[in-house]
Design an enzyme around this catalytic site. Structure first.
Site, PDB file in Angstrom:
ATOM      1  N   GLU A 149       8.854   3.757  10.190  1.00  0.00           N
ATOM      2  CA  GLU A 149       7.613   2.756  10.586  1.00  0.00           C
ATOM      3  C   GLU A 149       7.552   1.835   9.390  1.00  0.00           C
ATOM      4  OE1 GLU A 149       7.117   2.688  13.779  1.00  0.00           O
ATOM      5  OE2 GLU A 149       7.240   4.847  14.414  1.00  0.00           O
ATOM      6  N   CYS A 187       0.477  -2.920   8.414  1.00  0.00           N
ATOM      7  CA  CYS A 187       1.710  -3.305   8.647  1.00  0.00           C
ATOM      8  C   CYS A 187       1.696  -4.240   9.854  1.00  0.00           C
ATOM      9  CB  CYS A 187       2.375  -2.058   9.011  1.00  0.00           C
ATOM     10  SG  CYS A 187       1.732  -0.936  10.061  1.00  0.00           S
ATOM     11  N   GLU A 223       6.404  -9.820   3.677  1.00  0.00           N
ATOM     12  CA  GLU A 223       5.144  -9.240   3.663  1.00  0.00           C
ATOM     13  C   GLU A 223       4.301  -9.316   2.438  1.00  0.00           C
ATOM     14  OE1 GLU A 223       5.416  -4.927   4.274  1.00  0.00           O
ATOM     15  OE2 GLU A 223       4.237  -5.170   6.005  1.00  0.00           O
ATOM     16  N   LYS A 283       4.499  14.630   2.508  1.00  0.00           N
ATOM     17  CA  LYS A 283       4.296  14.167   1.172  1.00  0.00           C
ATOM     18  C   LYS A 283       3.312  12.783   1.276  1.00  0.00           C
ATOM     19  CE  LYS A 283       5.953  10.934  -1.681  1.00  0.00           C
ATOM     20  NZ  LYS A 283       4.600  10.475  -2.081  1.00  0.00           N
TER      21      LYS A 283
HETATM   22  P1  NAP Z   1       6.161   2.602   0.222  1.00  0.00           P
HETATM   23  O1  NAP Z   1       6.345   1.969  -1.457  1.00  0.00           O
HETATM   24  O2  NAP Z   1       7.572   2.414   0.806  1.00  0.00           O
HETATM   25  O3  NAP Z   1       5.525   3.985  -0.042  1.00  0.00           O
HETATM   26  C1  NAP Z   1       5.530   5.087   1.145  1.00  0.00           C
HETATM   27  C2  NAP Z   1       5.758   6.173   0.814  1.00  0.00           C
HETATM   28  O4  NAP Z   1       7.098   6.453   0.463  1.00  0.00           O
HETATM   29  C3  NAP Z   1       4.991   6.665  -0.240  1.00  0.00           C
HETATM   30  O5  NAP Z   1       4.410   7.995   0.148  1.00  0.00           O
HETATM   31  C4  NAP Z   1       5.922   6.627  -1.537  1.00  0.00           C
HETATM   32  O6  NAP Z   1       5.478   7.684  -2.613  1.00  0.00           O
HETATM   33  C5  NAP Z   1       6.987   7.231  -0.807  1.00  0.00           C
HETATM   34  N1  NAP Z   1       8.454   6.798  -1.488  1.00  0.00           N
HETATM   35  C6  NAP Z   1       8.522   5.735  -2.559  1.00  0.00           C
HETATM   36  N2  NAP Z   1       9.592   5.604  -2.954  1.00  0.00           N
HETATM   37  C7  NAP Z   1      10.246   6.586  -2.100  1.00  0.00           C
HETATM   38  C8  NAP Z   1      11.805   7.061  -2.204  1.00  0.00           C
HETATM   39  N3  NAP Z   1      12.881   6.462  -3.097  1.00  0.00           N
HETATM   40  N4  NAP Z   1      12.138   8.166  -1.545  1.00  0.00           N
HETATM   41  C9  NAP Z   1      11.280   8.857  -0.644  1.00  0.00           C
HETATM   42  N5  NAP Z   1       9.916   8.341  -0.797  1.00  0.00           N
HETATM   43  C10 NAP Z   1       9.721   7.381  -1.382  1.00  0.00           C
HETATM   44  O7  NAP Z   1       5.237   1.750   0.800  1.00  0.00           O
HETATM   45  P2  NAP Z   1       3.736   1.498   0.353  1.00  0.00           P
HETATM   46  O8  NAP Z   1       3.712   0.177  -0.413  1.00  0.00           O
HETATM   47  O9  NAP Z   1       2.937   2.524  -0.060  1.00  0.00           O
HETATM   48  O10 NAP Z   1       3.129   1.052   1.746  1.00  0.00           O
HETATM   49  C11 NAP Z   1       3.032  -0.138   2.224  1.00  0.00           C
HETATM   50  C12 NAP Z   1       4.172  -0.367   3.117  1.00  0.00           C
HETATM   51  O11 NAP Z   1       3.943   0.461   4.295  1.00  0.00           O
HETATM   52  C13 NAP Z   1       4.025  -1.662   3.751  1.00  0.00           C
HETATM   53  O12 NAP Z   1       5.315  -2.350   3.836  1.00  0.00           O
HETATM   54  C14 NAP Z   1       3.601  -1.537   5.271  1.00  0.00           C
HETATM   55  O13 NAP Z   1       3.961  -2.499   6.130  1.00  0.00           O
HETATM   56  C15 NAP Z   1       4.334  -0.212   5.539  1.00  0.00           C
HETATM   57  N6  NAP Z   1       3.560   0.145   6.716  1.00  0.00           N
HETATM   58  C16 NAP Z   1       4.051   0.397   7.915  1.00  0.00           C
HETATM   59  C17 NAP Z   1       3.406   1.141   8.947  1.00  0.00           C
HETATM   60  C18 NAP Z   1       4.163   1.136  10.454  1.00  0.00           C
HETATM   61  O14 NAP Z   1       3.900   1.998  11.022  1.00  0.00           O
HETATM   62  N7  NAP Z   1       5.040   0.256  10.604  1.00  0.00           N
HETATM   63  C19 NAP Z   1       2.183   1.443   8.748  1.00  0.00           C
HETATM   64  C20 NAP Z   1       1.620   1.444   7.601  1.00  0.00           C
HETATM   65  C21 NAP Z   1       2.147   0.739   6.384  1.00  0.00           C
HETATM   66  P3  NAP Z   1       4.812   7.014  -3.910  1.00  0.00           P
HETATM   67  O15 NAP Z   1       3.236   6.803  -3.246  1.00  0.00           O
HETATM   68  O16 NAP Z   1       4.598   8.095  -4.892  1.00  0.00           O
HETATM   69  O17 NAP Z   1       5.398   5.898  -4.212  1.00  0.00           O
END
Ligand code: NAP
Ligand code: MG
Length: 502
Positions: A272, A306, A405, A196
């Site tokens: 992650e 991240c 963050e 997804k």
């Molecule tokens: P996010 O809101 O957690 O979304 C990530 C993914 O999860 C998206 O595909 C999102 O879908 C989905 N999602 C959201 N709510 C969900 C739920 N309740 N159940 C299942 N899936 C769900 O994060 P983001 O804002 O897109 O990304 C930024 C974050 O990613 C930051 O915190 C960053 O630090 C972290 N990050 C971590 C790494 C690492 O490797 N450690 C790498 C890159 C980014 P939708 O798009 O439809 O909301």
């Protein structure tokens, strides 16, 4: 499919290619492009101007159930899961080659969808995806299982078997590379996978799925379902017939996914998550290199990284001079049109992310930090979500701009006295993803690097690493490991077979 795109590497060349590109926004299930069962679609837009790029299938629980059934029967058929590793290798290597020969098209899709500079998508993201898929493919027929030291009338085999059906949920900040980090090891180990993508950025994953089929990946081994995280994503995470879940995204959603695992079938869940990277600079470091790197560490990808080095922890004795050097380097990070090959920083992903960044700038000022560079949104008339590189000095690690963050181009500069205090500040965080230390003294550098609780630590570099090293977090930055042979562990179960001889 459209003619293969090869753009002239100029702003005009990419604009022309963007005007020509044909985009298929349908989902990818059972080896083919299909509409969502409901027929619903949602727009994906370009963060550089807010314009719609394409309509994309909006999959829901029904599509997910269909995809899981197909993935399960494909897994059980053995067409992929029991294929000889050397044959799976060849499929993945061909897939990497096809992505390579479609680099311009995939980089352009990623730039349009994410707002990332074309120089980055072409030079970094697409290359990372190619290397990840090729490397995992090439590795998989070189992995040996174990025989344990039993008495001579027994034989014990320890083998690694694929989990079965794996769901992968990825974010919008590095859509292509995180997709490759998940798909390469999960497919290499023989799983059937359902990906997804983030709602904001589904296009590159859909396109590389077409190329997987072309490379010979059997239908049903991979499905790509665009749709909402809170409905489709949650349904996948709660599904009783999905064996593993791999996720990159925010810490709050990661916590929810662990709960969903517990509420459903205890699917193996690897996360992650976020970070608040400490970048520690001692007076005896290579300050010129450290200053340039400090700007890159926080402003690369608009700070939507991240691992970003968002806390610059500087020895007090050099603070004034070093801060001036960092500000000088930060002037190079002028936001610009992502289609221009000269652009180093694009817009933020959407208006809400841009608002979050603005809110944190206000919070920083209210907390008493000193705004010494940037601080504003720019180019409002473009319809894009551009924000200046921004630096706060005089930050105390207890402030919200040092603890939370922000996920934007905002640097918090924090002074320290002595190595112990530097380590204490670095570790005073719920996160533990990545960091760095700058010192020419091998003792200081190594002792500090060892003491900082993060998954990846640079000595005299930030963002160092390649596909050969594992990537992941300590503490609330997550639990799994992407990249390297260690990633295979997240997608396999260990099985013991104990044989007794008569
Ligand atoms: P996010 O809101 O957690 O979304 C990530 C993914 O999860 C998206 O595909 C999102 O879908 C989905 N999602 C959201 N709510 C969900 C739920 N309740 N159940 C299942 N899936 C769900 O994060 P983001 O804002 O897109 O990304 C930024 C974050 O990613 C930051 O915190 C960053 O630090 C972290 N990050 C971590 C790494 C690492 O490797 N450690 C790498 C890159 C980014 P939708 O798009 O439809 O909301
Ligand atoms: Mg988009």
């Amino acid at each position: 499919m459209a003619e293969q795109i090869q753009a002239e590497n100029t702003l005009r060349g990419w604009q022309a290619a963007a005007a020509e590109i044909q985009i298929d926004g349908r989902a990818f299930i059972d080896g083919a492009r299909v509409d969502a069962l409901s027929g619903e679609t949602r727009a994906t837009s370009n963060p550089a101007n807010g314009d719609e790029i394409a309509q994309v299938a909006y999959c829901n629980a029904d599509d997910a159930d269909r995809a899981v059934k197909i993935a399960r029967s494909t897994f059980e058929s053995g067409v992929w899961s029991s294929m000889a590793p050397s044959d799976r290798k060849m499929v993945l290597v061909r897939w990497a080659e096809l992505i390579d020969s479609h680099s311009d098209e995939i980089a352009l899709l990623e730039t349009l969808d994410v707002g990332k500079p074309i120089a980055d998508t072409l030079g970094i993201d697409v290359g990372a995806a190619i290397r990840t898929i090729r490397w995992s493919g090439e590795a998989i027929d070189k992995v040996y299982d174990e025989i344990t030291p039993t008495p001579s009338d027994c034989l014990a085999l320890v083998t690694r078997l694929p989990l079965g059906v794996v769901a992968a949920i990825v974010p919008w900040n590095f859509p292509l590379s995180t997709t490759a980090w998940k798909l390469a090891p999960s497919l290499a180990t023989g799983n059937s996978v359902i990906l997804k993508p983030a709602s904001n950025t589904p296009l590159s994953a859909l396109r590389i799925a077409d190329l997987a089929t072309e490379a010979g990946l059997p239908a049903g081994a991979l499905q790509v379902l665009p749709g909402s995280g809170s409905s489709l994503g949650q349904h996948l995470a709660l599904h009783m017939d999905i064996d593993g879940l791999t996720f990159t995204g925010s810490t709050p959603v990661g916590k929810q996914l662990m709960e969903y695992s517990g509420q459903s079938n205890l699917k193996r869940t690897f996360l992650e998550l976020g970070g608040k990277g400490p970048n520690i600079v001692f007076a005896d470091g290579n300050l010129e290199k450290a200053a340039a790197s400090a700007a890159l560490a926080v402003f690369y990808n608009g700070g939507q990284t991240c691992t970003a080095g968002t806390r610059l922890i500087v020895e007090e004795s050099i603070m004034e001079d070093f801060l001036a050097m960092v500000i000088e380097h930060s002037k190079a990070w002028i936001p610009g049109d992502p289609l221009d090959p000269a652009t180093v920083m694009g817009p933020l992903i959407d208006s809400s992310q841009c608002q979050t960044v603005c809110d944190y700038v206000t919070i920083g000022v209210e907390e008493g930090a000193e705004l010494v560079f940037g601080g504003n949104t720019v180019y409002g008339q473009s319809g894009g979500f551009y924000h200046e590189p921004t630096i706060f000095a005089g930050v105390n690690n207890q402030m919200r701009i040092a603890q939370e963050e922000i996920f934007g181009p905002v640097l918090s500069v924090i002074p320290f006295r002595g190595a112990d205090q530097a380590v204490e500040i670095a570790n005073d965080s719920i996160y533990g993803l990545a960091g760095a230390v700058w010192s020419r003294d091998i003792n200081t550098a190594h002792k500090v690097a060892a003491a900082v609780r993060v998954g990846t630590m640079g000595i005299n570099n930030y963002f160092g690493g390649d596909i050969t090293v594992p990537f992941g977090g300590f503490k609330q930055s997550g639990n799994g490991r992407d990249k390297s042979m260690h990633a295979f562990a997240d997608y396999t179960e260990l099985k013991t077979t104990w044989i007794e001889f008569e």
